[in-house]
Design a protein around this motif. Structure first.
Motif, short mmCIF file in Angstrom:
data_model
loop_
_atom_site.label_atom_id
_atom_site.label_comp_id
_atom_site.label_asym_id
_atom_site.label_seq_id
_atom_site.Cartn_x
_atom_site.Cartn_y
_atom_site.Cartn_z
N UNK A 132 0.71 -1.13 -0.06
CA UNK A 132 -0.02 0.10 -0.20
C UNK A 132 1.00 1.25 0.02
N UNK A 133 0.14 2.39 -0.21
CA UNK A 133 1.01 3.70 -0.31
C UNK A 133 -0.23 4.67 0.11
N UNK A 134 0.30 5.68 0.84
CA UNK A 134 -0.34 6.77 0.83
C UNK A 134 0.53 8.09 0.35
N UNK A 135 -0.23 9.01 -0.32
CA UNK A 135 0.49 10.09 -0.67
C UNK A 135 -0.23 11.31 -0.79
N UNK A 136 0.33 12.43 -0.22
CA UNK A 136 -0.15 13.55 -0.14
C UNK A 136 -0.01 14.75 -0.89
N UNK A 137 -1.01 15.51 -1.78
CA UNK A 137 -0.89 16.42 -2.66
C UNK A 137 -1.50 17.66 -1.94
N UNK A 138 -1.07 18.80 -2.44
CA UNK A 138 -1.43 20.07 -2.11
C UNK A 138 -2.58 20.43 -3.04
N UNK A 139 -3.51 20.94 -2.26
CA UNK A 139 -4.68 21.32 -3.06
C UNK A 139 -5.05 23.15 -2.43
N UNK A 140 -3.78 23.74 -2.86
CA UNK A 140 -3.70 25.09 -2.13
C UNK A 140 -3.12 24.93 -1.02
N UNK A 141 -2.80 26.16 -0.26
CA UNK A 141 -2.03 26.24 0.94
C UNK A 141 -2.44 25.49 2.03
N UNK A 142 -3.82 25.68 2.21
CA UNK A 142 -4.47 25.09 3.50
C UNK A 142 -5.26 23.92 3.26
N UNK A 143 -5.22 23.12 2.23
CA UNK A 143 -6.25 22.03 1.72
C UNK A 143 -5.37 21.04 1.28
N UNK A 144 -5.52 19.52 1.49
CA UNK A 144 -4.86 18.29 1.05
C UNK A 144 -5.79 17.40 0.50
N UNK A 145 -5.19 16.72 -0.44
CA UNK A 145 -5.81 15.74 -1.13
C UNK A 145 -4.80 14.52 -0.75
N UNK A 146 -5.67 13.40 -0.16
CA UNK A 146 -4.83 12.21 0.24
C UNK A 146 -5.27 11.09 -0.46
N UNK A 147 -4.32 10.30 -1.15
CA UNK A 147 -4.72 9.23 -1.79
C UNK A 147 -3.91 8.09 -1.23
#
Length: 130
Positions: free
Chosen positions: A84-99
């Motif tokens: 498995x993996x978890x990856x963190x992506x920025x959605x602007x300065x104060x929001x995150x998309x985690x996959x």
């Protein structure tokens, strides 16, 4: 092979989310408290105890700070294969998309694992948005 992909949006800074994700020995405190009741490190493995009583050895495969990606495997009697993996992506300065992506065998465990991932993500979102 069963393949599960889930993602959530979190109202938190990407750097803060990544800091909690990459702290692999403290997920029971910083990331998914209650869902994971204990976590301890043994060398490059973490031993994770889930609220349902399941205990799993998870070899940490990679912690990639540049890509904000954590990859691990699971060694447990019920799995012939699990990564498995978890990856963190920025959605602007104060929001995150985690996959979160998991590949596993046997296929019959897909529903159970998917349910656990969904529970974990719900706890993660609640914890990180505090």
């Amino acid at each position: 092979m069963a393949s599960i992909r889930k993602e959530i949006s979190i109202a938190a800074e990407p750097a803060d989310v990544w800091d909690a994700v990459r702290d692999v020995g403290n997920i029971h405190v910083r990331l998914v408290p209650g869902f994971v009741t204990d976590c301890r490190l043994e060398g490059d493995d973490r031993i994770v105890t889930f609220a349902n009583g399941l205990v799993v050895r998870e070899p940490i495969v990679d912690i990639d700070d540049d890509q904000r990606r954590l990859a691990w495997a699971a060694v447990a009697e019920q799995f012939r294969h699990y990564n498995a993996s978890v990856q963190v992506f920025a959605e602007g300065a104060d929001r995150t998309r985690l996959v979160w992506i998991a590949d596993l065998l046997p296929n019959e465990l897909e529903e159970t694992v998917q349910s656990m991932i969904e529970q974990g993500l719900a706890v993660m979102k609640q914890t990180l948005e505090r």
